[in-house]
Motif scaffolding. Structure first.
Motif, PDB file in Angstrom:
ATOM      1  N   LYS A   1       0.844  -1.192   0.000  1.00 59.35           N
ATOM      2  CA  LYS A   1       0.000   0.000   0.000  1.00 59.35           C
ATOM      3  C   LYS A   1       0.882   1.245   0.000  1.00 59.35           C
ATOM      4  O   LYS A   1       2.043   1.203   0.389  1.00 59.35           O
ATOM      5  CB  LYS A   1      -0.927   0.005   1.227  1.00 59.35           C
ATOM      6  CG  LYS A   1      -1.845  -1.216   1.294  1.00 59.35           C
ATOM      7  CD  LYS A   1      -2.729  -1.336   0.057  1.00 59.35           C
ATOM      8  CE  LYS A   1      -3.510  -2.637   0.030  1.00 59.35           C
ATOM      9  NZ  LYS A   1      -3.674  -3.200  -1.294  1.00 59.35           N
ATOM     10  N   ALA A   2       0.289   2.360  -0.423  1.00 58.39           N
ATOM     11  CA  ALA A   2       1.016   3.634  -0.478  1.00 58.39           C
ATOM     12  C   ALA A   2       1.585   3.958   0.907  1.00 58.39           C
ATOM     13  O   ALA A   2       0.942   3.660   1.913  1.00 58.39           O
ATOM     14  CB  ALA A   2       0.090   4.744  -0.941  1.00 58.39           C
TER      15      ALA A   2
ATOM     16  N   ILE B   1       9.422   7.318  -2.261  1.00 63.23           N
ATOM     17  CA  ILE B   1      10.263   7.140  -1.068  1.00 63.23           C
ATOM     18  C   ILE B   1      11.643   6.572  -1.390  1.00 63.23           C
ATOM     19  O   ILE B   1      12.543   6.657  -0.561  1.00 63.23           O
ATOM     20  CB  ILE B   1       9.565   6.271   0.010  1.00 63.23           C
ATOM     21  CG1 ILE B   1       9.272   4.870  -0.521  1.00 63.23           C
ATOM     22  CG2 ILE B   1       8.305   6.938   0.505  1.00 63.23           C
ATOM     23  CD1 ILE B   1       8.772   3.907   0.538  1.00 63.23           C
ATOM     24  N   PHE B   2      11.822   6.018  -2.590  1.00 64.30           N
ATOM     25  CA  PHE B   2      13.126   5.480  -2.972  1.00 64.30           C
ATOM     26  C   PHE B   2      13.939   6.424  -3.854  1.00 64.30           C
ATOM     27  O   PHE B   2      14.995   6.042  -4.350  1.00 64.30           O
ATOM     28  CB  PHE B   2      12.977   4.122  -3.658  1.00 64.30           C
ATOM     29  CG  PHE B   2      12.567   3.015  -2.727  1.00 64.30           C
ATOM     30  CD1 PHE B   2      13.426   2.587  -1.719  1.00 64.30           C
ATOM     31  CD2 PHE B   2      11.327   2.408  -2.839  1.00 64.30           C
ATOM     32  CE1 PHE B   2      13.053   1.570  -0.848  1.00 64.30           C
ATOM     33  CE2 PHE B   2      10.948   1.392  -1.975  1.00 64.30           C
ATOM     34  CZ  PHE B   2      11.812   0.977  -0.983  1.00 64.30           C
ATOM     35  N   VAL B   3      13.463   7.636  -4.053  1.00 62.55           N
ATOM     36  CA  VAL B   3      14.248   8.622  -4.785  1.00 62.55           C
ATOM     37  C   VAL B   3      15.168   9.322  -3.792  1.00 62.55           C
ATOM     38  O   VAL B   3      14.712   9.893  -2.802  1.00 62.55           O
ATOM     39  CB  VAL B   3      13.356   9.647  -5.526  1.00 62.55           C
ATOM     40  CG1 VAL B   3      14.197  10.799  -6.068  1.00 62.55           C
ATOM     41  CG2 VAL B   3      12.602   8.963  -6.663  1.00 62.55           C
TER      42      VAL B   3
ATOM     43  N   PHE C   1      16.139   7.183  -8.654  1.00 64.76           N
ATOM     44  CA  PHE C   1      15.401   6.062  -8.078  1.00 64.76           C
ATOM     45  C   PHE C   1      16.448   5.025  -7.695  1.00 64.76           C
ATOM     46  O   PHE C   1      17.147   4.488  -8.555  1.00 64.76           O
ATOM     47  CB  PHE C   1      14.428   5.519  -9.128  1.00 64.76           C
ATOM     48  CG  PHE C   1      13.449   4.493  -8.632  1.00 64.76           C
ATOM     49  CD1 PHE C   1      12.609   4.748  -7.562  1.00 64.76           C
ATOM     50  CD2 PHE C   1      13.347   3.276  -9.279  1.00 64.76           C
ATOM     51  CE1 PHE C   1      11.675   3.801  -7.135  1.00 64.76           C
ATOM     52  CE2 PHE C   1      12.426   2.318  -8.871  1.00 64.76           C
ATOM     53  CZ  PHE C   1      11.587   2.585  -7.802  1.00 64.76           C
ATOM     54  N   ASN C   2      16.606   4.761  -6.391  1.00 64.34           N
ATOM     55  CA  ASN C   2      17.753   3.974  -5.931  1.00 64.34           C
ATOM     56  C   ASN C   2      17.599   2.458  -6.154  1.00 64.34           C
ATOM     57  O   ASN C   2      16.568   1.971  -6.609  1.00 64.34           O
ATOM     58  CB  ASN C   2      18.089   4.316  -4.485  1.00 64.34           C
ATOM     59  CG  ASN C   2      17.071   3.824  -3.469  1.00 64.34           C
ATOM     60  OD1 ASN C   2      16.298   2.905  -3.722  1.00 64.34           O
ATOM     61  ND2 ASN C   2      17.066   4.442  -2.298  1.00 64.34           N
ATOM     62  N   GLU C   3      18.659   1.747  -5.809  1.00 64.14           N
ATOM     63  CA  GLU C   3      18.727   0.299  -6.010  1.00 64.14           C
ATOM     64  C   GLU C   3      17.610  -0.431  -5.274  1.00 64.14           C
ATOM     65  O   GLU C   3      17.009  -1.369  -5.809  1.00 64.14           O
ATOM     66  CB  GLU C   3      20.082  -0.247  -5.556  1.00 64.14           C
ATOM     67  CG  GLU C   3      21.266   0.246  -6.378  1.00 64.14           C
ATOM     68  CD  GLU C   3      21.885   1.563  -5.893  1.00 64.14           C
ATOM     69  OE1 GLU C   3      21.253   2.289  -5.078  1.00 64.14           O
ATOM     70  OE2 GLU C   3      22.994   1.890  -6.343  1.00 64.14           O
TER      71      GLU C   3
ATOM     72  N   PRO D   1      13.551  10.721 -11.691  1.00 62.79           N
ATOM     73  CA  PRO D   1      12.120  10.979 -11.533  1.00 62.79           C
ATOM     74  C   PRO D   1      11.521  11.435 -12.859  1.00 62.79           C
ATOM     75  O   PRO D   1      12.163  12.152 -13.635  1.00 62.79           O
ATOM     76  CB  PRO D   1      12.079  12.101 -10.489  1.00 62.79           C
ATOM     77  CG  PRO D   1      13.339  11.917  -9.700  1.00 62.79           C
ATOM     78  CD  PRO D   1      14.360  11.452 -10.714  1.00 62.79           C
ATOM     79  N   GLY D   2      10.306  10.959 -13.123  1.00 63.01           N
ATOM     80  CA  GLY D   2       9.628  11.278 -14.368  1.00 63.01           C
ATOM     81  C   GLY D   2       9.838  10.232 -15.450  1.00 63.01           C
ATOM     82  O   GLY D   2       9.092  10.203 -16.433  1.00 63.01           O
ATOM     83  N   GLU D   3      10.839   9.390 -15.277  1.00 62.93           N
ATOM     84  CA  GLU D   3      11.093   8.347 -16.279  1.00 62.93           C
ATOM     85  C   GLU D   3      10.232   7.117 -16.005  1.00 62.93           C
ATOM     86  O   GLU D   3       9.852   6.844 -14.864  1.00 62.93           O
ATOM     87  CB  GLU D   3      12.571   7.960 -16.293  1.00 62.93           C
ATOM     88  CG  GLU D   3      13.457   9.073 -16.812  1.00 62.93           C
ATOM     89  CD  GLU D   3      14.918   8.693 -16.925  1.00 62.93           C
ATOM     90  OE1 GLU D   3      15.560   9.209 -17.856  1.00 62.93           O
ATOM     91  OE2 GLU D   3      15.422   7.893 -16.105  1.00 62.93           O
ATOM     92  N   ASP D   4       9.947   6.397 -17.076  1.00 63.12           N
ATOM     93  CA  ASP D   4       9.194   5.146 -16.978  1.00 63.12           C
ATOM     94  C   ASP D   4      10.167   3.979 -16.972  1.00 63.12           C
ATOM     95  O   ASP D   4      11.104   3.954 -17.774  1.00 63.12           O
ATOM     96  CB  ASP D   4       8.253   4.985 -18.173  1.00 63.12           C
ATOM     97  CG  ASP D   4       7.103   5.966 -18.141  1.00 63.12           C
ATOM     98  OD1 ASP D   4       6.490   6.126 -17.070  1.00 63.12           O
ATOM     99  OD2 ASP D   4       6.812   6.575 -19.195  1.00 63.12           O
ATOM    100  N   ILE D   5       9.921   3.035 -16.070  1.00 66.47           N
ATOM    101  CA  ILE D   5      10.657   1.771 -16.115  1.00 66.47           C
ATOM    102  C   ILE D   5       9.651   0.658 -16.374  1.00 66.47           C
ATOM    103  O   ILE D   5       8.492   0.737 -15.974  1.00 66.47           O
ATOM    104  CB  ILE D   5      11.493   1.508 -14.838  1.00 66.47           C
ATOM    105  CG1 ILE D   5      10.645   1.516 -13.574  1.00 66.47           C
ATOM    106  CG2 ILE D   5      12.627   2.512 -14.734  1.00 66.47           C
ATOM    107  CD1 ILE D   5      11.410   1.130 -12.315  1.00 66.47           C
ATOM    108  N   VAL D   6      10.101  -0.354 -17.091  1.00 59.96           N
ATOM    109  CA  VAL D   6       9.256  -1.479 -17.481  1.00 59.96           C
ATOM    110  C   VAL D   6       9.986  -2.757 -17.109  1.00 59.96           C
ATOM    111  O   VAL D   6      11.168  -2.926 -17.444  1.00 59.96           O
ATOM    112  CB  VAL D   6       8.966  -1.435 -19.000  1.00 59.96           C
ATOM    113  CG1 VAL D   6       8.217  -2.685 -19.437  1.00 59.96           C
ATOM    114  CG2 VAL D   6       8.189  -0.180 -19.358  1.00 59.96           C
TER     115      VAL D   6
END
Length: 143
Positions: free
Chosen positions: A19-20, A47-49, A54-56, A101-106
């Motif tokens: 959950k958020a 929270i991981f930025v 965006f961290n490991e 931030p702002g990038e998409d990961i797939v």
């Protein structure tokens, strides 16, 4: 079985136990026999930025939640509540790049073995169709 992508953040969140603010997936792009593709647009307030990336830990959590989405969607198709699962092991994780931030990961998950609630998967995460992380994960369903 192939399906239409699910881009409803609320529906995706309903399919996983997290959950958020700990949700690290926001879309399901593809689902098939032994495979799922999930995505995340990295928010600047995630929270991981940290230090502008965006961290490991965030990438590994995104991978794990992609596996959880695979299981959650299987149960959703059977009209059953998704069980809680746990990471049993993480192996051979390689992180080549940290997204902004702002990038998409797939992330594409390929199921290698599934037996008695234990699932072993290969995982590849990409940004702009370029591999930025990979690894293997074993998950276990709570009984």
């Amino acid at each position: 079985m192939l399906m239409e992508p699910i881009i409803s953040v609320q529906l995706v969140q309903d399919l996983i136990p997290q959950k958020a603010p700990f949700v690290m997936i926001d879309k399901m792009l593809a689902f098939g026999e032994n495979t799922i593709t999930a995505g995340l647009t990295v928010a600047s307030d995630n929270i991981f930025v940290e230090n502008g990336r965006f961290n490991e830990s965030g990438i590994v959590e995104h991978m794990a939640q992609s596996v959880a989405l695979y299981t959650g969607y299987q149960f959703y198709l059977k009209n059953e509540p998704a069980p809680t699962g746990y990471i049993g092991s993480v192996k051979d994780v390689v992180i080549l790049e940290l997204p902004l931030p702002g990038e998409d990961i797939v992330t594409e998950v390929n199921v290698l073995h599934e037996f008695m609630g234990v699932t072993l998967v290969d995982i590849v995460t990409k940004r702009n169709n370029i591999k930025i992380a990979s690894g293997q994960m074993k998950t276990v369903l709570a009984q």
